[in-house]
Structure formats: C-alpha cells, structure tokens
Design an enzyme around this catalytic site. Structure first.
Site, PDB file in Angstrom:
ATOM      1  N   SER A   1       0.850  -1.194   0.000  1.00  0.00           N
ATOM      2  CA  SER A   1       0.000   0.000   0.000  1.00  0.00           C
ATOM      3  C   SER A   1       0.892   1.253   0.000  1.00  0.00           C
ATOM      4  CB  SER A   1      -0.959  -0.057   1.196  1.00  0.00           C
ATOM      5  OG  SER A   1      -1.968   0.882   1.045  1.00  0.00           O
TER       6      SER A   1
ATOM      7  N   ASP B   1      -8.665  -5.038  -5.792  1.00  0.00           N
ATOM      8  CA  ASP B   1      -8.171  -3.910  -5.014  1.00  0.00           C
ATOM      9  C   ASP B   1      -8.695  -2.632  -5.664  1.00  0.00           C
ATOM     10  OD1 ASP B   1      -6.911  -1.996  -3.584  1.00  0.00           O
ATOM     11  OD2 ASP B   1      -4.863  -2.688  -3.993  1.00  0.00           O
TER      12      ASP B   1
ATOM     13  N   HIS C   1      -7.339  -5.502  -1.373  1.00  0.00           N
ATOM     14  CA  HIS C   1      -6.092  -4.846  -0.968  1.00  0.00           C
ATOM     15  C   HIS C   1      -5.248  -5.783  -0.095  1.00  0.00           C
ATOM     16  CE1 HIS C   1      -3.874  -1.121  -1.002  1.00  0.00           C
ATOM     17  NE2 HIS C   1      -3.972  -0.891   0.282  1.00  0.00           N
TER      18      HIS C   1
END
Ligand SMILES: *[C@@H]1O[C@H](CO)[C@@H](O)[C@H](O)[C@H]1NC(C)=O
Ligand SMILES: *[C@@H]1O[C@H](CO)[C@@H](O)[C@H](O)[C@H]1NC(C)=O
Ligand SMILES: *[C@@H]1O[C@H](CO)[C@@H](O)[C@H](O)[C@H]1NC(C)=O
Ligand SMILES: *[C@@H]1O[C@H](CO)[C@@H](O)[C@H](O)[C@H]1NC(C)=O
Ligand SMILES: *[C@@H]1O[C@H](CO)[C@@H](O)[C@H](O)[C@H]1NC(C)=O
Length: 677
Positions: free
Chosen positions: A537, A619, A651
């Site tokens: 991320s 995601d 994600h």
C-alpha cells in the site's frame, strides 16, 4: 503421512533447539484464529469463536468455545461449525449467537451453559453479522446488523451492467449496488426465571434505520463499535447524508429513541465520528471525533455528552494520542471513566481516562491489548497478542496492573526474539522500530536485513499477531527484520502523523535512509551487504519511490504489494477521493506540483533493483493498473522482475491458499538475492 512429516520436523527442531519451535507461513496460517473474548456479567465465564485452517483438508474448522476463570488454560467446545459466530451473553449462564443457515439467511440461537443445550429463537432473511443485547427487567432487546437488499439496483434488461450518475461507484472490493447495512431490533421476553422460556415477542425484526437514508455499520470495516444501546435508546454513527462519501470523511453521531423512532443529531464535527457509547442509566453518551474535514487520520478527540443538560465535555484535550476506541469503565477504586485503546510507540496500549479528573492513566506497556470485556468489573477480561503470540486472553487487575493468564495461544516460540529500538531520523527526530530475529538466532552470526514499510501511511508496526505481514515469519526465512515507523506513523503524537502530508517521499524516505544506516552501523549481527525492502500500500508506494532514488541501489531486491506507481492515477481511480485530496493538498488540477514531485513514475529512469510486484484485481483502493505499470516498467528496462496477480483478492490477500503462495513467492524472492556469498 503429513502427521509423520510433522513429527519428523518436530524431532529435528528439538535437536536444533531444545526451547523454541520455528514459525513458517504454513504454521502461522494454521494457528488458531480467535475472536476477542466476551465475559459474562459476573466475570467468571467467557465465550469466543475460533477457527483453524488446515492445508491438509483445505478448509476451516470452527466453533464457539467457553473458558472459565477458575480453570486456567482450558477451552471447551460448545458449538461446533463455522457458521456459528458472535456469542453474546444474555444472562450469566446463557448466551445468544448467530448461525448462518445459508449464504443468504441467519438464525439467532440461545445456548444454555448448565444444560449444554440450545434452541433457535429467530430466523432472518439476510445474513446477520453483529449482536448487541440490552436488558430491562424481564425483557431483552436484541439489536443486530444485517443488509437491506431491497434498494439494490438490478438492470431492467438481461445485461449485467452497473450504471452510475454520481460519485462513489465502488468501495474497497465491491461495486456500489444500492444495498445498505442496517440495525434491526427484536424484543425477547422471559416468562419465568428460566431462560429456556425466552421467546421473541416481535415475529419480524424492526429496521431501526428504515426511511432514514442512513447506513450503519459504516462500510467497509464498520462493526459492533459503530453502535451502542440501552433498552430504549440507540446511539450510532453513520455517514453524513448531506456529504458525498467519496469526497468527505464526515460521519455523524445519532441518538434514536427506539420507542418513537425519533432521531436526534448529537455531533457537529466535520470529520469522522466513531465509537459511540451510552451509559447504562442513559445519563452520558461518549464518542470520538475528528475535526479536520477530509482527513481520515486526524486525531480522535474524546467527547462526553450529558443529554439532560446538553453539556458537551471535551475530555483530556491535551493528550497527544489518537484513541481507536473507547468504552465506559469503573476502576476497582470506584472511579468512573473510560477505557481507551490507542497506538502508542509501537504497540496498542490500554489507558484509563478519568472524566472527573480529566486525566489519562496508561495501564499496559508491552504486548498489545486488542479488546476489553467486563469493563465495569474489578478484573477486566483482555484479549491480547504480540509478534510471536497469537490472540490470548488474560484477567487484568487495573489497580495492581497485574494479569493472570486465562487462555494462551502458545506456539512454542521464543518470546524474546524481538526488541524495540529508537534511532535519530530526519532532523534528529526519534524514530521507533522493532528488530525481529529468527527463532534459532545466533548472535555471533551475521544475517541479511529485511526492512518492512507499513501502509497507511498513517499506521504503525504495533506489537500484535497478524497473518499478513507477520515480521516473525519473514525473520524465520533467515533475516533480521527491521520494521520502521517513519514520519506519518501513528502513536507518536499528532504532529508526527500530520507531517507526512504533502511530503510522501520526503521525511519518511529520509527516516528510512537513517534507519538503514542505523541497522548496518549499530547492529553487529546485520550483514549490510545483503539487504532487501518490502512494503504494501503506502509501503508499496515507498518501494517504488526507493527504486527511483539512491537508497534503491543499496538493496539487493525489493517487494511491492498493492503499491502506488503513479500518484496522479491514484487520485483519479481510487474509491475514497478525500484521501489523496488531504495528503496531496487538493486535486491534481489544483495542486499538480505536489503530485508530480512525489510521483514514483517520474523516476523510472533510475529503476535498477530486482523487484517482485504483487497486485490483486479486486483492489479498488489502489487499482491493479498500478502493479501492472510498475511491472511493465521493470520489464521494459530489463530489470529482473516478477508479477503476481490475485484475481480474487482485494487490498489484502486473505484466502489461506493464496496467502501461502504469496508467502512462498515473497520469501523465495528475497532469499534468492541474498543467498550468494
Ligand atoms: C484449533 O486447534 C487447537 C489446537 O491448536 C485446538 O485446541 C482447537 O480445538 C482447534 N479449534 C477448532 C475450531 O478446530
Ligand atoms: C468453572 O470452574 C469451576 C471450578 O473448577 C467449576 O466449579 C464450575 O462448574 C465451572 N463452570 C462451568 C460453567 O463449567
Ligand atoms: C422515548 O420516547 C418515549 C415516548 O415519547 C418517551 O416516553 C421516552 O421518555 C423517550 N425516551 C427517552 C430516553 O427520551
Ligand atoms: C541521537 O542524537 C543524540 C544527539 O542529538 C545523541 O546523543 C544520540 O546518541 C543519538 N542516538 C543514536 C541512536 O545515534
Ligand atoms: C553460533 O555461530 C557461531 C559462528 O558461526 C558458531 O561457532 C557457533 O557454534 C554457533 N552457536 C550455536 C549454538 O549454534
């Protein structure tokens, strides 16, 4: 066969080390996964759910368990089956739980401890996820959360199209379809003192939020902390119906009179409110609120509201921590206040807040506290964990600050295999990190170094157990792991968190450079010539940023999971637009220079270090084109690289079989590049 292989492994390990077991990805993924424990009112019994994944069977086995404060470290299976969940006490000897009877239906059951028997109470035509039970004399109100599918947009033709004419088309991992989370209520009555005669007096549950346009719990992570109730009053948080949920973080605290269904707005903050709580006598309502619009990581302020007078108290306003949740509590001394949990220098710490004295008392320091039950009792039931200890339960005395073990989760791991360090970062600012060593660590050897960079970016490497990015699993592949909490992290005061805004590749990057220098110069068992870095991320953003900057050349290999390649694309394609608007100081057309300045794709020219790229198709936070773009760039430039795509993950890679493959790929990638001499 498998059993024999395990036995053989165990014998081998016993020879290598008499005291510690090892931890690989498979063992971590097969370790029991527990809910938090909930104690009864008397505080002598607790219930929780647990599930174990088996790679031999390729499935989970689950159940609801009982623990007894006078029979330590013993768990009794009461209700087997993975469809059974969220046990909540009704009396000291009985609890309700939810069983999913099909993918689209749930039932509420009553379980009686003395007779070890159960019966069905209520059947609902949609899945139930949370339960709250409140009592008034011989009546009980059960509030549960479920989904109202009646507003679902279905195409009027044979197509499967989704059609939108306003912002917020998808969220986290699903397209918005008009479904809505809601809170429902049923009333139960007890005819005699015998709980067996509990029955539902309301054959159909009341949708408490019908026609309000409000949704609770709030997607995608909302849970039982989004609401609280007494028999007549419900407090809850919902997205502000007058703000666009894609561009604004604002959520509002509401008070609902469940008799009249009259709704009252309690909060005025322009940011997100959370953790609403109501005292048993209806005299006080508490919540957390953020005041900066569009900033999801603003400091949570604690508000206590007195409905009789309308007075609002802003509690401990000088406390420089941002609590994640609060609940009412009473210390053994009789002092009333709030228990709060907050990120605090690399762990989740439990605090007591005296509302009268306006004072914060830190209670635990060490392994993280994940939940508190029996908060009005003299001994709390805590659920805790650490890097090397999955969720376990203790009885905690807040007066003496001592705990007794109720149920461990002992994998036989060396509990001293990690330690915290502080080093000087950008401008001499103190930076916190954890050094996590392999289980069979030998201080006279040298180990390759793996730097882990967390997401958020407003997050922290807290000392907790996790099946994703578990530092101990990376360490056990033969590395010394260094988790770094650079500028932007939570738990070090709000200014430290705020200072990453408009500066994504600046201060945090420099803090990581200082961290690498610190580890290679000051830690004798680190081999500075063999280093790798991994991140997801925002951590994946940082990996792509490091690739294009001098630090990239010091690593032998990089791993980027669901990272940002192009800051401009991230703004245009993400679900929660307020996030880049806050962190980059506006939209790209308003503040383009900041997006360009910190854009990893502007530095691809320098990319040269072998990199593994992982991205998942569901995601919708950082879309898969970010991963594909990074991989295409690496390939075009002939940099050794590999791409993994999980089509059915979001994600986070959550399915155990996918996660095992993820770990095998990641660990063999980093091992390959440090294994030569
Ligand atoms: C999970 O495994 C533990 C032992 O590691 C066992 O005690 C427990 O009963 C198992 N739970 C389930 C739901 O299978
Ligand atoms: C809890 O443990 C005590 C002491 O062993 C025992 O007397 C009691 O029956 C147990 N309670 C339950 C519900 O099993
Ligand atoms: C809710 O409404 C009922 C009916 O008007 C009233 O009697 C009750 O006092 C209200 N409850 C609260 C807590 O205000
Ligand atoms: C950090 O800097 C201070 C001086 O500002 C120094 O005393 C201290 O030793 C430094 N710490 C480390 C770990 O280098
Ligand atoms: C630790 O490593 C040193 C150096 O390689 C070696 O001589 C020693 O035997 C090792 N100790 C153990 C307990 O394995």
């Amino acid at each position: 066969m498998l059993f024999e292989r395990r036995l053989c492994c165990l014998l081998l390990m016993a020879i290598v080390s008499l005291t510690t077991a090892s931890l690989d990805a498979k063992r971590m993924l097969e370790a029991p996964r527990r809910s938090s424990v909930t104690s009864n009112f008397r505080g002598d019994l607790g219930v929780f759910s647990e599930s174990n994944y088996s790679f031999a069977d390729h499935s989970f086995s689950s159940g609801i368990y009982l623990i007894n404060s006078s029979a330590k470290n013993h768990q009794e299976l009461l209700v087997p089956g993975k469809e059974a969940k969220v046990p909540q006490w009704v009396t000291d000897r009985s609890f309700l739980y939810v069983k999913d009877t099909s993918p689209s239906r749930s039932s509420i059951f009553v379980y009686d401890i003395d007779s070890r028997s159960e019966f069905g109470l209520y059947d609902h035509s949609a899945p139930i996820s949370e339960l709250l039970i409140v009592k008034e004399s011989s009546r009980y109100r059960v509030i549960f959360t479920s989904t109202d599918t009646s507003g679902r947009d279905e195409p009027s033709d044979q197509s499967s199209v989704h059609v939108y004419d306003s912002l917020f088309v998808r969220h986290w991992d699903h397209w918005k379809t008009g479904e809505r989370n809601s809170l429902y209520s049923i009333i139960l009555e007890q005819d005699s003192e015998n709980v067996h005669t509990l029955h539902s007096t309301t054959p159909t549950a009341t949708d408490l939020l019908e026609n309000t346009g409000l949704e609770c719990p709030i997607e995608p992570f909302g849970d039982s902390t989004d609401f609280d109730a007494t028999f007549n009053d419900l407090v809850f948080v919902a997205k502000d119906p007058n703000s666009n949920p894609a561009t604004q973080t604002r959520t509002v605290v509401y008070l609902l009179n469940m008799t009249t269904l009259k709704l009252k707005v309690l909060s005025t903050a322009m940011g997100a409110c959370s953790s609403p709580i109501i005292s048993e006598d209806d005299s006080k309502i508490g919540w957390l609120e953020m005041r900066t619009p569009q900033y999801e990581s603003d400091q949570n302020q604690i508000i206590v509201y007195y409905p009789k007078t309308g007075y609002k108290q802003h509690v401990v306003r000088n406390w420089d921590r941002s609590p994640a949740s609060i609940q009412w509590g009473t210390l053994p001394s009789g002092e009333k206040g709030l228990y709060a949990m907050a990120d605090d220098e690399g762990r989740r710490t439990l605090f007591f807040i005296s509302t009268k004295k306006d004072q914060v008392i830190p209670l635990t320091k060490g392994e993280s506290v994940l939940s508190v039950s029996n908060s009005e009792g003299s001994k709390l039931w805590l659920s805790k964990s650490s890097f090397v200890r999955p969720k376990y339960f203790v009885l905690y005395d807040p007066a003496k600050k001592v705990e007794e073990l109720l149920l461990d989760a002992n994998l036989g791991l060396d509990q001293s295999s990690y330690e915290e360090v502080w080093y000087n970062g950008t401008n001499g600012r103190k930076i916190h990190g954890w050094l996590v060593r392999p289980q069979n660590f030998n201080a006279s050897k040298k180990y390759p170094l793996a730097i882990l960079i967390h997401g958020g970016p407003q997050g922290s490497w807290t000392n907790t157990w996790s099946t994703r990015w578990n530092p101990a699993v990376v360490a056990n592949a033969g590395f010394v792991v260094f988790t770094i909490d650079p500028t932007g992290s939570t738990g070090y005061g709000q200014k430290f968190t705020d200072d990453i805004a408009l500066n994504w590749g600046g201060r945090p990057y420099n803090d990581i450079v200082h961290g690498v220098d610190y580890a290679t110069n000051k830690i004798p068992y680190v081999d500075g010539s063999k280093m790798v870095a991994l991140g997801a991320s925002y951590g994946g953003y940082m990996i792509n940023w490091i690739q294009g900057h001098p630090l990239g050349r010091r690593f032998r290999a990089l791993v980027c999971h669901d990272g940002v390649f192009n800051t401009l694309n991230t703004f245009y394609s993400t679900d929660e637009l307020y996030f880049p608007i806050h962190d980059f100081g506006g939209t790209p057309w308003e503040n383009r220079a900041v997006y360009e300045r910190w854009n990893p794709s502007n530095f691809v020219n320098y990319w040269a270090t072998p990199q593994l790229v992982i991205h998942s198709s569901k995601d919708y936070r950082l879309t898969e084109s970010e991963g594909i773009s990074a991989f295409n760039s690496l390939q075009y430039k002939n940099v050794p690289s590999k791409l993994l795509v999980f089509e059915d993950e979001n994600h986070w890679v959550l399915k155990p079989e996918n996660s095992l493959r993820w770990h095998n790929e990641v660990l063999s990638w980093i091992t390959k590049f440090v294994s030569d001499d």
